[in-house]
Write a protein that holds these residues in place. Structure first.
Motif, PDB file in Angstrom:
ATOM      1  N   LEU A 153       0.927  -1.193   0.091  1.00 63.25           N
ATOM      2  CA  LEU A 153      -0.135  -0.026   0.013  1.00 63.25           C
ATOM      3  C   LEU A 153       0.732   1.260  -0.003  1.00 63.25           C
ATOM      4  O   LEU A 153       0.855   2.055  -0.838  1.00 63.25           O
ATOM      5  N   ASP A 154       1.829   1.154   0.946  1.00 59.58           N
ATOM      6  CA  ASP A 154       2.746   2.420   0.895  1.00 59.58           C
ATOM      7  C   ASP A 154       3.515   2.707  -0.153  1.00 59.58           C
ATOM      8  O   ASP A 154       3.665   3.798  -0.796  1.00 59.58           O
ATOM      9  N   GLY A 155       4.039   1.604  -0.980  1.00 62.23           N
ATOM     10  CA  GLY A 155       4.864   1.709  -2.102  1.00 62.23           C
ATOM     11  C   GLY A 155       3.785   2.104  -3.242  1.00 62.23           C
ATOM     12  O   GLY A 155       4.450   2.942  -4.078  1.00 62.23           O
ATOM     13  N   MET A 156       2.696   1.802  -3.307  1.00 64.99           N
ATOM     14  CA  MET A 156       1.720   2.470  -4.281  1.00 64.99           C
ATOM     15  C   MET A 156       1.385   3.921  -4.015  1.00 64.99           C
ATOM     16  O   MET A 156       1.492   4.637  -5.155  1.00 64.99           O
ATOM     17  N   VAL A 157       1.125   4.249  -2.869  1.00 61.90           N
ATOM     18  CA  VAL A 157       0.987   5.733  -2.673  1.00 61.90           C
ATOM     19  C   VAL A 157       2.238   6.342  -3.034  1.00 61.90           C
ATOM     20  O   VAL A 157       2.247   7.550  -4.006  1.00 61.90           O
ATOM     21  N   ASP A 158       3.667   5.987  -2.768  1.00 63.30           N
ATOM     22  CA  ASP A 158       4.848   6.764  -2.882  1.00 63.30           C
ATOM     23  C   ASP A 158       4.976   6.543  -4.431  1.00 63.30           C
ATOM     24  O   ASP A 158       5.555   7.810  -5.059  1.00 63.30           O
ATOM     25  N   CYS A 162       6.923   4.066 -11.441  1.00 62.87           N
ATOM     26  CA  CYS A 162       6.191   3.412 -10.636  1.00 62.87           C
ATOM     27  C   CYS A 162       5.647   2.189 -10.968  1.00 62.87           C
ATOM     28  O   CYS A 162       4.624   1.615 -10.484  1.00 62.87           O
ATOM     29  N   ARG A 163       6.309   1.647 -11.975  1.00 62.50           N
ATOM     30  CA  ARG A 163       5.877   0.428 -12.634  1.00 62.50           C
ATOM     31  C   ARG A 163       5.979  -0.826 -11.859  1.00 62.50           C
ATOM     32  O   ARG A 163       4.947  -1.518 -11.536  1.00 62.50           O
ATOM     33  N   ASN A 164       6.871  -0.933 -10.929  1.00 67.95           N
ATOM     34  CA  ASN A 164       7.069  -2.212 -10.026  1.00 67.95           C
ATOM     35  C   ASN A 164       5.640  -1.964  -8.717  1.00 67.95           C
ATOM     36  O   ASN A 164       5.228  -3.054  -8.699  1.00 67.95           O
ATOM     37  N   ALA A 165       5.417  -0.871  -8.649  1.00 68.41           N
ATOM     38  CA  ALA A 165       4.536  -0.656  -7.585  1.00 68.41           C
ATOM     39  C   ALA A 165       3.258  -0.851  -8.072  1.00 68.41           C
ATOM     40  O   ALA A 165       2.414  -1.488  -7.376  1.00 68.41           O
ATOM     41  N   LEU A 166       2.973  -0.577  -9.133  1.00 63.00           N
ATOM     42  CA  LEU A 166       1.682  -0.520  -9.942  1.00 63.00           C
ATOM     43  C   LEU A 166       1.469  -2.230 -10.126  1.00 63.00           C
ATOM     44  O   LEU A 166       0.360  -2.764  -9.844  1.00 63.00           O
ATOM     45  N   MET A 167       2.523  -2.937 -10.335  1.00 65.96           N
ATOM     46  CA  MET A 167       2.455  -4.220 -11.003  1.00 65.96           C
ATOM     47  C   MET A 167       1.992  -5.200  -9.769  1.00 65.96           C
ATOM     48  O   MET A 167       1.198  -6.005  -9.797  1.00 65.96           O
TER      49      MET A 167
END
Length: 367
Positions: free
Chosen positions: A108-113, A177-182
């Motif tokens: 979750l935090d990685g996605m927001v960031d 943000c590719r890795n966070a999205l996947m």
């Protein structure tokens, strides 16, 4: 703040100002980066909306949408309790928060960031994603209804669209943000399937009913960035609206801004660390034949910010289009007759995106 300075003069050309904003391809963040102290006129809400605001105040006792703990969802007795809570929340509110949902806090935090980093990266890189073409699977823009709405909203958006028949390749996504999205897409897709099981049971149907209708298949991630606003009382982050989806799972940071209309009152949906928000969409209200409600909600503007949120819309089978309508088991003899006509998702979306955001599409399909 005196509204008189925003009164339109005879020589004011709103269309020209809208075009100039769109042509900049820098969005609302570009305005903040330019150091503006007053918001442009295109963002100022009409006077009648600002007056109406006075009659829609939050009550002093601070109502809150339900919070449902999903721990034990795989245990029969606890699952029955959870299904009952989902049923009540979907009928009375149309929105609820879930905890212990299985998505790690790091994801979750990685996605927001990651979404924040996309919007704050070099403007020239970001411009390459700018588009108003609805067929593009990955695009960045500000206000999809910029030229239809009465006032623009104070936000920029990265949209990731995935139809049921499409694979989303990593190289399609922004590198920053590719890795966070996947990773987030994988987790939120599974959570969506679980929530559809609970909603099916809450409607008195077998657990896999809505998943077999492919309600969880088509998905769009709408990743909003709300810069700090110098005059938040004059605009909104998102105009009041209902969601054009079966279900929405919302990830938000810890800045309070989301509100839901409940009993004619705007109620704050306060962030809870680690929790996600589940929102019943228009398409599920139709399938449930008004047993569950798609709530009107909005996002207020803030001097604090930036605020980041990610709405995962579950939009069902688009390609090839499936015909949906009120579920026959819910409209059989002795129950309420069907209140809506049948539709395909592309048909609903075309009508939704042809209108301003604050105009619900439900009435267009009501019998």
């Amino acid at each position: 703040m005196e509204l008189s300075e925003y009164t339109e003069s005879p020589d004011y050309d709103r269309a020209k100002e809208l075009e100039a904003f769109d042509d900049s391809r820098t969005g609302v963040k570009g305005l903040i980066d330019a150091g503006i102290q007053k918001i442009p006129k295109i963002f100022v809400r009409p006077a009648d909306e600002l007056v109406e605001e006075l009659s829609l105040q939050c009550p002093s006792h601070d109502l809150r949408p339900p919070v449902i703990d999903l721990a034990g969802v795989g245990v029969k007795d606890q699952r029955e309790k959870i299904v009952g809570q989902v049923r009540e929340a979907s009928r009375e509110w149309g929105i609820f928060l879930v905890t212990n949902h299985g998505i790690p806090s790091g994801v979750l935090d990685g996605m927001v960031d990651g979404i924040r980093r996309f919007h704050e990266q070099d403007g020239e890189i970001k411009k390459t994603f700018y588009s108003r073409d609805r067929t593009r699977r990955v695009k960045y823009s500000s206000n999809f209804d910029l030229f239809q709405s009465r006032a623009a909203n104070w936000r920029d958006t990265l949209t990731i669209s995935k139809a049921a028949s499409q694979n989303l390749e990593p190289e399609d996504l922004p590198a920053i943000c590719r890795n966070a999205l996947m990773e987030y897409i994988t987790h939120v897709t599974r959570l969506g399937e679980i929530v559809f099981e609970l909603v099916s049971e809450a409607l008195g149907l077998k657990p896999n009913y809505l998943n077999e209708l492919e309600c969880a298949k088509g998905r769009s991630l709408v990743c909003h960035y709300y810069p700090p606003c110098p005059q938040p009382e004059l605009t909104l982050g998102a105009t009041k609206h209902t969601d054009p989806a079966f279900l929405t799972i919302l990830l938000q940071d810890q800045i309070q801004a989301l509100q839901v209309l409940h009993d004619n009152l705007w109620i704050n949906v306060r962030p809870i660390p680690g929790a996600l928000i589940i929102n019943i969409g228009d398409l599920l209200q139709i399938l449930s034949n008004d047993e569950f409600v798609s709530p009107m909600h909005r996002v207020i503007a803030n001097k604090e910010g930036p605020r980041t949120s990610v709405a995962s819309f579950f939009t069902g089978a688009v390609e090839p289009p499936t015909t949906y309508g009120p579920i026959k088991e819910l409209t059989s003899e002795g129950r309420t007759p069907a209140l809506y006509k049948e539709f395909t998702v592309p048909e609903y979306m075309n009508k939704f995106f042809g209108r301003a955001l604050n105009e619900s599409g439900l009435q267009l399909f009501r019998l």
